[in-house]
Design a protein around this motif. Structure first.
Motif, short mmCIF file in Angstrom:
data_model
loop_
_atom_site.label_atom_id
_atom_site.label_comp_id
_atom_site.label_asym_id
_atom_site.label_seq_id
_atom_site.Cartn_x
_atom_site.Cartn_y
_atom_site.Cartn_z
N GLY A 118 8.08 -5.03 -11.41
CA GLY A 118 9.07 -4.13 -10.82
C GLY A 118 8.52 -2.73 -10.62
N ALA A 119 9.07 -2.06 -9.65
CA ALA A 119 8.85 -0.63 -9.43
C ALA A 119 10.22 0.00 -9.22
CB ALA A 119 7.93 -0.37 -8.24
N ALA A 120 10.89 -0.42 -8.14
CA ALA A 120 12.28 -0.05 -7.93
C ALA A 120 13.16 -0.89 -8.85
CB ALA A 120 12.66 -0.29 -6.47
N LEU A 121 14.45 -0.55 -8.87
CA LEU A 121 15.40 -1.37 -9.60
C LEU A 121 15.42 -2.78 -9.02
CD1 LEU A 121 18.22 1.29 -9.91
CD2 LEU A 121 17.17 0.11 -11.86
N PRO A 122 15.92 -3.76 -9.78
CA PRO A 122 15.99 -5.12 -9.25
C PRO A 122 16.69 -5.16 -7.90
CG PRO A 122 16.51 -5.12 -11.59
CD PRO A 122 16.40 -3.68 -11.19
N PRO A 146 0.81 -1.22 0.00
CA PRO A 146 0.00 0.00 0.00
C PRO A 146 0.85 1.28 0.00
CG PRO A 146 0.04 -0.94 2.19
CD PRO A 146 0.76 -1.92 1.31
N ALA A 147 1.48 1.54 -1.14
CA ALA A 147 2.27 2.75 -1.32
C ALA A 147 2.18 3.14 -2.79
CB ALA A 147 3.72 2.53 -0.92
N PHE A 148 2.02 4.43 -3.06
CA PHE A 148 1.85 4.89 -4.43
C PHE A 148 3.01 4.46 -5.32
CE2 PHE A 148 -0.59 8.19 -2.07
CZ PHE A 148 -1.84 7.91 -2.60
N GLY A 149 4.23 4.48 -4.78
CA GLY A 149 5.39 4.12 -5.58
C GLY A 149 5.39 2.67 -6.02
N HIS A 150 4.62 1.83 -5.37
CA HIS A 150 4.52 0.42 -5.75
C HIS A 150 3.31 0.17 -6.65
CE1 HIS A 150 7.58 -1.18 -2.86
NE2 HIS A 150 7.33 -0.01 -2.32
N LEU A 151 2.20 0.84 -6.36
CA LEU A 151 0.98 0.60 -7.13
C LEU A 151 0.98 1.31 -8.47
CD1 LEU A 151 -1.90 -0.44 -7.52
CD2 LEU A 151 -2.71 1.50 -6.17
N LEU A 152 1.33 2.58 -8.50
CA LEU A 152 1.17 3.37 -9.73
C LEU A 152 1.92 2.78 -10.93
CD1 LEU A 152 1.19 7.05 -8.41
CD2 LEU A 152 -0.73 5.46 -8.69
N PRO A 153 3.14 2.23 -10.77
CA PRO A 153 3.80 1.65 -11.94
C PRO A 153 3.07 0.46 -12.54
CG PRO A 153 5.41 2.11 -10.22
CD PRO A 153 4.05 2.28 -9.60
N MET A 154 2.15 -0.16 -11.77
CA MET A 154 1.40 -1.31 -12.26
C MET A 154 0.16 -0.92 -13.05
SD MET A 154 1.61 -3.57 -8.74
CE MET A 154 0.95 -5.07 -9.45
N LEU A 155 -0.25 0.33 -12.93
CA LEU A 155 -1.53 0.73 -13.52
C LEU A 155 -1.55 0.69 -15.05
CD1 LEU A 155 -2.77 3.56 -11.14
CD2 LEU A 155 -3.19 1.08 -11.06
N PRO A 156 -0.45 1.01 -15.76
CA PRO A 156 -0.51 0.85 -17.23
C PRO A 156 -0.85 -0.57 -17.66
CG PRO A 156 1.33 2.26 -16.65
CD PRO A 156 0.80 1.70 -15.36
N LEU A 157 -0.28 -1.57 -16.96
CA LEU A 157 -0.58 -2.96 -17.31
C LEU A 157 -2.01 -3.30 -16.97
CD1 LEU A 157 0.58 -5.60 -18.42
CD2 LEU A 157 1.16 -6.24 -16.06
N SER A 158 -2.51 -2.80 -15.83
CA SER A 158 -3.90 -3.07 -15.48
C SER A 158 -4.85 -2.41 -16.48
CB SER A 158 -4.21 -2.61 -14.05
OG SER A 158 -4.26 -1.20 -13.95
N ALA A 159 -4.49 -1.22 -16.96
CA ALA A 159 -5.32 -0.55 -17.96
C ALA A 159 -5.35 -1.35 -19.26
CB ALA A 159 -4.81 0.87 -18.21
N ALA A 160 -4.19 -1.91 -19.64
CA ALA A 160 -4.14 -2.74 -20.84
C ALA A 160 -5.02 -3.98 -20.67
CB ALA A 160 -2.70 -3.13 -21.14
N ALA A 161 -4.98 -4.57 -19.48
CA ALA A 161 -5.80 -5.75 -19.23
C ALA A 161 -7.28 -5.42 -19.29
CB ALA A 161 -5.44 -6.35 -17.87
N ARG A 162 -7.64 -4.24 -18.79
CA ARG A 162 -9.04 -3.83 -18.86
C ARG A 162 -9.47 -3.61 -20.31
NH1 ARG A 162 -8.56 0.08 -15.99
NH2 ARG A 162 -9.12 -0.85 -13.99
N ARG A 163 -8.60 -2.97 -21.09
CA ARG A 163 -8.93 -2.76 -22.51
C ARG A 163 -9.12 -4.08 -23.25
NH1 ARG A 163 -5.01 1.41 -21.91
NH2 ARG A 163 -3.35 0.05 -22.70
#
Length: 370
Positions: A130-134, A9-26
């Motif tokens: 990923g969000a941070a570097l490996p 539950p932190a923006f820096g972890h969730l927000l990078p995942m949203l483009p993929l979730s948007a693609a899945a919704r489309r």
């Protein structure tokens, strides 16, 4: 297909995942987000399945059980934060929620273990995002070992991810980094929100001056550092937008609204419009967003993984790194006077355009499922 996204539950972890979730919704898939309820407003339309503690609850739990400073101890802190507290307080809810949702695929942020626990328990594939570097290999081993012990309490054996979805361009990856699975790149995108009504301030009479964005992210909270940064910029003939800050962040301090705008929380895609230099604490999301928009950076790393992010951006020629807040003004002046860093940022931005779109990444990921 039913896809369960799972995030710390932190923006820096969730927000990078949203483009993929948007693609899945489309693509017509049914989605849900497994996280703390505080993330509901940023879930981009995904139903939220509540599980696990939020940041304050996690830190309180760690303080109660240990003497570890989870935000500063880079050895024991992540294990306590991402494994012991998160699984200890959230595993049962996560298993119940995931069982009810019955996903065909789980996509979990790289340090979230609730999603992988649910995937292993349900016998479905999962991918790390990923969000941070490996992760440093030693830290990755420590996290996985601690997680395996926690999984065993529920009769669950960890399973390997089918893919590692990575928003970092090749030029910023550390040498010989170790990944948890075969890598699929995904083009990083600055966070956007169609409901945002924020618009760039006019700075009347000063429209021709360079615009500097100052953002310390959503975790770092140090009014003293912010004040020092603003003082260091005051000697420059620039306009400044500071976010996500409001007037209360500066207490009784007076500001000059003709030169400084305190923006509050604004989607990064909007904040970056017209910006000449980004000043930040080198959070992963801010670094990637700035680079995707070809914005040069001045970075003051403030703990956790930020020194590594800053070092990689500087090595790519896209940032200047400083050691103290009072050095920000001189560094910004340097970046504005010499296009070397701007050219470095533009080169990385060009590299980013060649990475997989979120739609292509989704296609590659689904092919891994067989």
């Amino acid at each position: 297909m039913r896809i369960l996204f799972s995030s710390t539950p932190a923006f820096g972890h969730l927000l990078p995942m949203l483009p993929l979730s948007a693609a899945a919704r489309r693509a017509g898939h049914e989605l849900a987000l497994l996280s703390h309820p505080s993330m509901a407003s940023s879930a981009a339309g995904m139903p939220l399945l509540p599980a696990g503690p939020d940041l304050p609850e996690t830190l309180e739990d760690i303080a109660r059980r240990t003497s570890i400073d989870a935000m500063r101890d880079l050895a024991a802190g992540p294990v306590e934060f991402f494994v012991e507290s998160r699984l200890g307080l959230g595993a049962q809810d996560a298993l119940a929620a995931a069982t009810a949702f019955s996903p065909d695929l789980v996509v979990a942020d790289q340090v979230d273990y609730l999603g992988p626990l649910a995937a292993a328990a349900l016998g479905v594939p999962w991918a790390a995002h990923g969000a941070a570097l490996p992760l440093d290999p030693r830290l990755a081993v420590a996290l996985d070992q601690a997680a395996a012990a926690r999984f065993a309490e529920y009769g669950v054996t960890p399973t390997a991810p089918v893919a590692y979805v990575d928003p970092w361009p090749d030029s910023l990856l550390p040498d010989a980094c170790v990944l948890p699975a075969e890598r699929i790149t995904v083009r990083p995108e600055p966070h956007s929100d169609d409901s945002s009504t924020w618009s760039r301030p006019r700075f009347a009479g000063r429209e021709d001056r360079p615009l500097v964005l100052v953002t310390l992210g959503t975790i770092a909270d140090d009014p003293g550092v912010l004040a020092t940064i603003l003082d260091s910029l005051a000697s420059l003939d620039v306009n400044v937008v500071a976010a996500p800050h409001t007037a209360t962040d500066l207490g009784d301090r007076r500001i000059d609204p003709t030169r400084l705008h305190l923006a509050g929380f604004v989607p990064m895609s909007r904040l970056l419009e017209g910006v000449d230099v980004v000043v930040s604490s080198a959070g992963a999301g801010t670094v990637l967003s700035a680079l995707s928009a070809a914005r040069p950076m001045v970075l003051l790393p403030m703990g956790l993984d930020k020194p590594v992010n800053a070092a990689r951006a500087a090595a790519a020629g896209a940032a200047v790194v400083v050691d103290a807040a009072h050095q920000i003004g001189d560094a910004v002046a340097q970046v504005l006077a010499d296009r070397t860093v701007a050219d470095g940022a533009a080169a990385v931005a060009q590299e980013i355009t060649g990475m997989n779109s979120a739609d292509d990444t989704l296609g590659h990921l689904l092919k891994r499922l067989g």
